[in-house]
Design a protein around this motif. Sequence first.
Motif, short mmCIF file in Angstrom:
data_model
loop_
_atom_site.label_atom_id
_atom_site.label_comp_id
_atom_site.label_asym_id
_atom_site.label_seq_id
_atom_site.Cartn_x
_atom_site.Cartn_y
_atom_site.Cartn_z
N THR A 1 105.07 -22.50 -7.32
CA THR A 1 104.84 -21.56 -8.42
C THR A 1 105.78 -20.36 -8.24
N THR A 2 106.39 -19.91 -9.33
CA THR A 2 107.21 -18.70 -9.25
C THR A 2 106.34 -17.52 -9.70
N CYS A 3 106.62 -16.35 -9.14
CA CYS A 3 105.81 -15.17 -9.48
C CYS A 3 106.68 -13.94 -9.39
N GLY A 4 106.23 -12.86 -10.04
CA GLY A 4 106.94 -11.60 -9.92
C GLY A 4 106.56 -10.86 -8.65
N ASP A 5 105.27 -10.93 -8.30
CA ASP A 5 104.79 -10.23 -7.11
C ASP A 5 103.97 -11.15 -6.21
N ASP A 6 102.75 -11.48 -6.68
CA ASP A 6 101.87 -12.29 -5.84
C ASP A 6 100.99 -13.19 -6.70
N PRO B 1 105.18 -21.09 -13.57
CA PRO B 1 105.01 -19.68 -13.24
C PRO B 1 103.54 -19.35 -13.00
N THR B 2 103.28 -18.41 -12.13
CA THR B 2 101.92 -17.88 -11.99
C THR B 2 101.63 -16.99 -13.19
N TYR B 3 100.51 -17.22 -13.85
CA TYR B 3 100.06 -16.34 -14.94
C TYR B 3 98.69 -15.79 -14.61
N GLY B 4 98.55 -14.48 -14.63
CA GLY B 4 97.23 -13.87 -14.40
C GLY B 4 96.61 -14.34 -13.09
N TRP B 5 97.41 -14.39 -12.03
CA TRP B 5 96.96 -14.78 -10.69
C TRP B 5 96.29 -16.16 -10.68
N GLY B 6 96.88 -17.05 -11.45
CA GLY B 6 96.35 -18.40 -11.44
C GLY B 6 97.32 -19.38 -12.07
N PHE C 1 107.11 -26.25 -16.11
CA PHE C 1 107.16 -25.39 -17.29
C PHE C 1 107.88 -24.11 -16.88
N SER C 2 108.57 -23.53 -17.84
CA SER C 2 109.23 -22.25 -17.60
C SER C 2 109.37 -21.51 -18.92
N GLY C 3 109.07 -20.21 -18.91
CA GLY C 3 109.28 -19.40 -20.09
C GLY C 3 110.65 -18.74 -20.05
N THR C 4 110.90 -17.99 -18.99
CA THR C 4 112.13 -17.20 -18.94
C THR C 4 113.19 -17.80 -18.01
N GLY C 5 112.94 -18.99 -17.49
CA GLY C 5 114.00 -19.71 -16.77
C GLY C 5 113.87 -19.74 -15.26
N ASN C 6 113.00 -18.91 -14.67
CA ASN C 6 112.88 -18.91 -13.20
C ASN C 6 112.39 -20.28 -12.70
N SER C 7 111.30 -20.74 -13.27
CA SER C 7 110.72 -22.01 -12.80
C SER C 7 111.62 -23.19 -13.18
N ARG C 8 112.33 -23.04 -14.29
CA ARG C 8 113.29 -24.10 -14.66
C ARG C 8 114.37 -24.23 -13.57
C1 FMN Z 1 101.62 -14.10 -19.07
C2 FMN Z 1 102.25 -13.81 -17.73
C3 FMN Z 1 101.44 -13.57 -16.63
C4 FMN Z 1 102.00 -13.31 -15.38
N1 FMN Z 1 101.16 -13.14 -14.30
C5 FMN Z 1 101.71 -12.93 -13.08
C6 FMN Z 1 100.88 -12.82 -11.92
O1 FMN Z 1 99.66 -12.93 -11.96
N2 FMN Z 1 101.46 -12.56 -10.73
C7 FMN Z 1 102.83 -12.43 -10.61
O2 FMN Z 1 103.31 -12.17 -9.50
N3 FMN Z 1 103.65 -12.59 -11.67
C8 FMN Z 1 103.11 -12.84 -12.89
N4 FMN Z 1 103.93 -13.01 -13.97
C9 FMN Z 1 105.40 -13.04 -13.77
C10 FMN Z 1 105.89 -14.48 -13.70
O3 FMN Z 1 105.03 -15.30 -12.95
C11 FMN Z 1 107.28 -14.59 -13.06
O4 FMN Z 1 108.18 -13.69 -13.62
C12 FMN Z 1 107.77 -16.01 -13.18
O5 FMN Z 1 108.82 -16.23 -12.28
C13 FMN Z 1 108.24 -16.36 -14.60
O6 FMN Z 1 108.62 -17.72 -14.58
P1 FMN Z 1 109.48 -18.38 -15.73
O7 FMN Z 1 110.80 -17.61 -15.79
O8 FMN Z 1 109.69 -19.77 -15.28
O9 FMN Z 1 108.73 -18.28 -17.00
C14 FMN Z 1 103.40 -13.27 -15.23
C15 FMN Z 1 104.22 -13.48 -16.35
C16 FMN Z 1 103.65 -13.74 -17.59
C17 FMN Z 1 104.55 -13.97 -18.77
#
Ligand code: FMN
Length: 252
Positions: free
Chosen positions: A81-86, A52-57, A5-12
Motif C-alpha cells: 500500500t502506498t501512503c502519504g504518512d502512515d 493507496p491507503t485511504y482513511g487509514w485503511g 488501483f491508483s488515483g494519482t500514479g504512486n501505486s501505479r
Molecule cells: C481519499 C484519500 C485518503 C487518504 N488517506 C491516507 C491515509 O489514511 N494515510 C496516508 O498516509 N495517506 C493517505 N492518503 C494519501 C495517499 O494514500 C497517498 O498519497 C498515495 O500514495 C496515493 O496513491 P495513488 O497516487 O496511487 O493514488 C489519502 C489519499 C486520498 C486521496
Amino acid sequence: MIFYFSGTGNSRWVAQFLSDELSDTLRFIPDELGTDMHYTLKDGERLGFVFPTYGWGVPPFIEQFIGKMRVDNVGYLYFVTTCGDDTGMTAEIFCDIVARKGWLCQLGYAVQMPESYVCLPGFDVDPKPKEQRKLDAVPDRMHQIVDDIVDGRGGFDTLPGAMPWAKSHIVRPFFNRFLVNPRHFKVNDQCVGCGICVKACPFGNISLADNKHPQWHEHCVQCMRCYHTCPHRAIEWGRFTRGKGQYLHNRD
Ligand SMILES: Cc1cc2nc3c(=O)[nH]c(=O)nc-3n(C[C@H](O)[C@H](O)[C@H](O)COP(=O)(O)O)c2cc1C
C-alpha cells in the motif's frame, strides 16, 4: 498476477515496478469490474494487491472487489500500500478481508510516497523538497520488497504511525461515511469545459453537463485524480481545497 488501483500514479508506479521485476501480469482493478472477475493462477504464481491507503485503511471499493472476485489456486499472497504518512491498521484490515476468502496474506508493505489528500484543513500536497525526499527513498524500499517476494518471505512493515487503532477504527468509519462524497465536487470560474477530468476519472464517473461543466456521479471513490489532473486548477472539493496544490506521479 498483480491487481492494483491508483488515483494519482504512486501505486501505479509501484505496481509497474513489481510487474517488471517479477514478470507478473498487471491488472487495473477498474478495468476488471466489467468482467466475470474469475482468475486462475498457475502453480506457484503469486497473488499481489497494490493500492493507496485511504482513511487509514483499505479503500472500500478494493474490499468490495476482493469480496466479489474468484481466484483459483491461491498460494503466496502479498500487498503493497502506498501512503502519504502512515497506514494505521491497514495491514490487519487487509488480512481480515482476504481471510474471509479463505486466503492467507503472507507479506505486507507500506511505501511512503507524495501526499494526494487535500480535502481537509491541514492536508495539502507535499512541498517539493519533501516530495523529492520521499521519491528518492522509494527505489531502495522497492528492491527490499522485491527481494522478500522473490524469496517467498513473510512479515509486515506497514508504517502504522501513532494511535493506529483509533485512526483505523474510530476515524476511518467517519471518514468513509462523511468524507467520501462526490456531491462536494464543484468547479470554480477557471473551468473551460475541456473535459480532461472526464477522461481522467478511472471509473468513468464524470460527464459534462449542458453548460460544459463536469458533473460527478455516484461511483466516486475520492481518488482525487480529477482534481490533480485539471490543467486549469478549476476543481474544488467543498471549501477546503481552495488554494491547495496538485500532484501527479511523473505527471502520470
Ligand atoms: C481519499 C484519500 C485518503 C487518504 N488517506 C491516507 C491515509 O489514511 N494515510 C496516508 O498516509 N495517506 C493517505 N492518503 C494519501 C495517499 O494514500 C497517498 O498519497 C498515495 O500514495 C496515493 O496513491 P495513488 O497516487 O496511487 O493514488 C489519502 C489519499 C486520498 C486521496
